[in-house]
Design a protein around this motif. Structure first.
Motif, mmCIF file in Angstrom:
data_model
loop_
_atom_site.group_PDB
_atom_site.id
_atom_site.type_symbol
_atom_site.label_atom_id
_atom_site.label_comp_id
_atom_site.label_asym_id
_atom_site.label_seq_id
_atom_site.Cartn_x
_atom_site.Cartn_y
_atom_site.Cartn_z
ATOM 1 N N ASP A 136 0.796 -1.391 -0.034
ATOM 2 C CA ASP A 136 0.041 -0.167 0.119
ATOM 3 C C ASP A 136 0.814 1.206 0.065
ATOM 4 N N ILE A 137 2.111 1.133 -0.278
ATOM 5 C CA ILE A 137 2.844 2.239 -0.512
ATOM 6 C C ILE A 137 3.435 2.703 -1.745
ATOM 7 N N LYS A 138 3.361 3.863 -2.148
ATOM 8 C CA LYS A 138 3.764 4.564 -3.410
ATOM 9 C C LYS A 138 5.367 4.713 -3.369
ATOM 10 N N LEU A 139 6.319 4.134 -4.046
ATOM 11 C CA LEU A 139 7.588 4.617 -4.099
ATOM 12 C C LEU A 139 7.815 5.410 -5.374
ATOM 13 N N TYR A 140 8.269 6.694 -5.162
ATOM 14 C CA TYR A 140 8.497 7.658 -6.308
ATOM 15 C C TYR A 140 9.954 7.702 -6.563
ATOM 16 N N GLN A 141 10.490 7.487 -7.817
ATOM 17 C CA GLN A 141 11.913 7.667 -8.206
ATOM 18 C C GLN A 141 12.066 9.197 -8.649
ATOM 19 N N THR A 142 12.993 9.988 -7.858
ATOM 20 C CA THR A 142 13.053 11.437 -7.984
ATOM 21 C C THR A 142 14.455 11.779 -8.296
ATOM 22 N N THR A 143 14.533 13.131 -8.478
ATOM 23 C CA THR A 143 15.911 13.467 -8.648
ATOM 24 C C THR A 143 16.020 14.757 -7.613
ATOM 25 N N GLU A 144 15.059 14.843 -6.467
ATOM 26 C CA GLU A 144 14.965 15.908 -5.447
ATOM 27 C C GLU A 144 16.107 15.676 -4.629
ATOM 28 N N PRO A 145 16.886 16.910 -4.432
ATOM 29 C CA PRO A 145 18.007 16.748 -3.473
ATOM 30 C C PRO A 145 17.578 16.158 -2.035
ATOM 31 N N ALA A 146 16.578 16.601 -1.685
ATOM 32 C CA ALA A 146 16.248 16.131 -0.086
ATOM 33 C C ALA A 146 15.944 14.831 -0.094
ATOM 34 N N ALA A 147 15.671 13.939 -1.091
ATOM 35 C CA ALA A 147 15.399 12.561 -1.083
ATOM 36 C C ALA A 147 16.741 11.851 -0.578
ATOM 37 N N PRO A 148 16.397 10.627 -0.104
ATOM 38 C CA PRO A 148 15.033 10.092 0.274
ATOM 39 C C PRO A 148 14.276 10.674 1.475
ATOM 40 N N PHE A 149 12.990 10.719 1.388
ATOM 41 C CA PHE A 149 12.204 11.183 2.532
ATOM 42 C C PHE A 149 10.662 10.473 2.213
ATOM 43 N N SER A 150 9.833 10.517 3.313
ATOM 44 C CA SER A 150 8.823 10.012 3.319
ATOM 45 C C SER A 150 7.500 10.994 3.984
ATOM 46 N N PHE A 151 6.359 10.796 3.213
ATOM 47 C CA PHE A 151 5.156 11.498 3.712
ATOM 48 C C PHE A 151 4.067 10.687 3.627
ATOM 49 N N PHE A 152 3.438 10.334 4.789
ATOM 50 C CA PHE A 152 2.223 9.320 4.660
ATOM 51 C C PHE A 152 2.572 8.315 3.997
ATOM 52 N N ARG A 153 2.020 7.690 3.149
ATOM 53 C CA ARG A 153 2.284 6.368 2.461
ATOM 54 C C ARG A 153 3.126 6.693 1.288
ATOM 55 N N LYS A 154 3.744 7.672 1.153
ATOM 56 C CA LYS A 154 4.674 7.912 -0.048
ATOM 57 C C LYS A 154 6.095 7.970 0.377
ATOM 58 N N ILE A 155 6.901 7.034 -0.314
ATOM 59 C CA ILE A 155 8.227 7.438 -0.123
ATOM 60 C C ILE A 155 8.985 8.031 -1.403
ATOM 61 N N PHE A 156 9.560 9.187 -1.382
ATOM 62 C CA PHE A 156 10.499 9.699 -2.228
ATOM 63 C C PHE A 156 11.829 9.279 -2.429
ATOM 64 N N TRP A 157 12.213 8.551 -3.377
ATOM 65 C CA TRP A 157 13.518 7.946 -3.542
ATOM 66 C C TRP A 157 14.628 8.856 -4.483
ATOM 67 N N ASN A 158 15.678 8.768 -4.039
ATOM 68 C CA ASN A 158 16.528 9.389 -4.914
ATOM 69 C C ASN A 158 17.381 8.243 -5.797
ATOM 70 N N ARG A 159 17.095 8.666 -7.289
ATOM 71 C CA ARG A 159 17.446 7.849 -8.366
ATOM 72 C C ARG A 159 18.879 7.416 -8.173
ATOM 73 N N ASP A 160 19.737 8.231 -7.613
ATOM 74 C CA ASP A 160 21.177 7.929 -7.545
ATOM 75 C C ASP A 160 21.454 7.019 -6.584
ATOM 76 N N LEU A 161 20.621 6.548 -5.804
ATOM 77 C CA LEU A 161 20.777 5.763 -4.555
ATOM 78 C C LEU A 161 20.208 4.231 -4.992
ATOM 79 N N ASP A 162 21.469 3.341 -4.908
ATOM 80 C CA ASP A 162 20.989 1.907 -5.236
ATOM 81 C C ASP A 162 20.107 1.249 -4.236
ATOM 82 N N LEU A 163 18.776 1.025 -4.417
ATOM 83 C CA LEU A 163 17.989 0.507 -3.670
ATOM 84 C C LEU A 163 18.471 -0.808 -3.067
ATOM 85 N N LEU A 164 18.981 -1.500 -4.048
ATOM 86 C CA LEU A 164 19.549 -3.078 -3.748
ATOM 87 C C LEU A 164 20.627 -3.166 -3.140
#
Length: 603
Positions: A136-164
């Protein structure tokens, strides 16, 4: 008052934050600290508006105090007029209460705009970047400088960071914990309170500490399956500044404290004493800010309900006096009258209002018709008493203050009883606020509602609306309630006919004779006995009810003295008679007297 509420909110939050800083800060029970933060902020804004009544049990055994019959002096009260403050209208808006409201409103708007901007930013980036669902979580792939961060059921991830990667997995676990624990609700709650209570400096400290606690909790979860020292190294390597206040970013400037908490994961210590110390602090806060001690005696039934017509002065087109800040007499008097009506059943008093909304009494078309409606209402409801509530204004003398009580003129058939009624009301009110030492009246042209009075009647001027101190007192809701209680206490005492009247400076006052003793104010049927102390100039009258009337400084007429002056007290000599005459007295004796058996035996 708003200023009093602001001070209380700030004091309570300051004391609670001080306790947190001394006993809870940087301790490992983070969930406890999280709920303490939220509870403290909520308690600080709610506690000042609580009203927990506590009776002063020490006053329950006190007897009804003596009530002094007040002297009557001429008054200058006029029929209802509207007193509009003069001078420049613009200067009214530059007074400090209006400036404070303007400053507060500016702060609210400023912080509300900042919160809306942050929410719009999150909405914009949610639409700008693609996302994938993970349960039930939305994972956004972003280029925002503050990422990664979360807000309610949304996680804003930095594309430059390897999730694995190992570090990426730990960071994801960190943000996933924020979402699962609903930390965004905590932050948004404090941000909304911050819009309203932006003036409270401790609220910012609470917000900062709560965000730190969120990070401690998420760090503990993220490092629970990995080497916590490696996780601490990851924080140091990739630390960035926090950019947005309402999100849960992985990197922010609390790095030192977070690393300290992570390295203490294996050192569990229970500090129960620090947490228990909140109990005495809460007790002190509730006693200081939420309880109200009532000193008055509980209402005593009079045997039947008393019907009182309560007149809220002015109304509708007739605003009455208007204060420099715009407060209107008609609104203040109506507020007090409604409080009297609400509290009246407790005192066994039946209240009839001349008006219960912003209109002339009886919804009359003009002021004169409204005045006549007031007096007619007394006869229609068969009222026992009449009480009119007003507020004075004297723009030329802003120092004038205090309550004044007016009674019908000396020619009124209820003049003497109104003196007693006004004296009792004055005694009841003056324990809480300043009241003029004398009752006032106007014979010519007089006050219509008092001139036409057919029952004991008074008009109470509840302070000067043109005086800052009086206006602040009568405008406060809790003070209006106290005024209502005082008036109801006076009504009950008067109706019980069990007051103790003491004439400190001579006998009961009377305007038409210049001040003479008036025993006609006492019903002869209520007299049980009288005792005279001629050397002390005192007459004590014992009433059937058990109370006493004391007349002091009495001058007695001496028939043997050639220099004796006129009497200040005339007491008609009446032979005591048993009800029904001598025959009834004899029957009573034969029926009730029995010669003692012991006396018969001893002859």
């Amino acid at each position: 008052m708003i200023l009093s509420y602001i001070i209380k909110v700030t004091c309570i939050s300051g004391l609670l934050f001080g306790y947190y800083h001394c006993f809870l800060r940087n301790k490992r029970y983070h969930q406890y600290n999280r709920w303490f933060m939220l509870g403290s902020v909520l308690l600080s804004v709610v506690l000042p508006v609580l009203h927990i009544p506590i009776n002063d049990f020490g006053s329950l055994g006190r007897q009804t105090p003596a009530t002094q019959l007040l002297r009557v002096s001429a008054g200058a009260w006029e029929e209802p007029v509207t007193i509009v403050p003069g001078g420049r209208m613009f200067s009214r808006y530059l007074e400090w209460p209006n400036l404070l409201w303007l400053l507060y409103s500016f702060g609210v708007v400023l912080f509300l705009v900042a919160l809306v901007r942050s929410l719009l930013y999150l909405r914009r980036i949610s639409r700008a970047y693609p996302y994938e669902r993970m349960e039930d979580i939305k994972l956004y792939q972003t280029t925002e400088p503050a990422a990664p961060f979360s807000f309610f059921r949304k996680i804003f991830w930095n594309r430059d960071l390897d999730l694995l990667s190992a570090g990426g997995k730990q960071i994801f676990r960190h943000e996933w914990f924020h979402v699962r624990q609903r930390h965004s609700f905590d932050i948004l709650f404090l941000e909304l309170l911050g819009v309203i209570y932006w003036f409270n400096p401790f609220l910012y400290l609470f917000k900062r500490e709560l965000k730190a606690i969120h990070e401690f909790l998420a760090d503990a979860y993220a490092a629970s399956e990995e080497n916590h020292y490696a996780y601490a190294e990851l924080l140091v390597e990739t630390s960035l500044r926090q950019r947005h206040a309402i999100v849960n970013p992985f990197f922010h400037n609390q790095i030192k404290r977070r690393i300290t908490m992570i390295t203490q994961l294996q050192r569990r210590r229970n500090n129960y004493l620090g947490r228990i110390m909140i109990l005495p602090l809460l007790f002190i806060l509730f006693c200081a800010f939420a309880t109200r001690i009532h000193h008055e005696q509980p209402p005593v039934p009079t045997g039947k309900n008393i019907t009182v017509v309560i007149d809220a002065g002015h109304g509708g087109m007739d605003a009455g006096a208007i204060a420099p800040n715009g407060a209107r007499e008609k609104d203040i008097t109506l507020s007090i009258a409604k409080k009297i009506q609400r509290l009246a059943p407790t005192y066994h008093v039946n209240v009839v209002l001349t008006r219960d909304r912003d209109e002339l009494p009886g919804n009359s078309d003009n002021i004169e018709a409204g005045l006549k409606y007031r007096t007619n209402l007394v006869a229609q409801t068969k009222a026992d008493l009449f009480l009119s509530i007003h507020v004075m204004a004297d723009p030329s003398s802003p120092a004038a203050n205090g309550f004044d009580i007016y009674i019908p003129g000396s020619q009124s058939p209820v003049h003497e009883k109104s003196i007693r009624f006004g004296s009792v009301l004055s005694t009841a009110i003056r324990k809480d606020y300043q009241v003029a030492p004398d009752l006032k009246q106007r014979d010519q042209p007089g006050i219509w509602i008092l001139r036409a009075a057919t029952v004991p009647s008074v008009l109470v001027e509840c302070g000067y609306i043109s005086n800052e101190k009086d206006l602040a007192y009568i405008s406060a809701d809790q003070n209006q309630e106290q005024i209502a209680k005082d008036m109801l206490e006076g009504i009950v005492q008067f109706s019980r006919n069990s007051m103790v009247f003491v004439n400190e400076n001579g006998p009961a006052p009377s305007v038409d004779t210049g001040g003479g003793n008036r025993l006609d104010m006492i019903n002869p049927r209520d007299i049980k006995s009288m005792s005279v102390l001629k050397d002390k100039g005192t007459v004590t009258i014992q009433l059937v009810s058990g109370d006493s009337v004391v007349l002091k400084n009495v001058k007695f007429y001496n028939n043997d003295s050639a220099s004796a002056g006129p009497s200040h007290l005339t007491i008609a000599a009446m032979e005591a008679q048993f009800p029904g005459g001598f025959k009834a007295w004899s029957d009573y004796l034969f029926k009730n007297l029995k010669y003692p058996d012991a006396a018969v035996q001893k002859k």
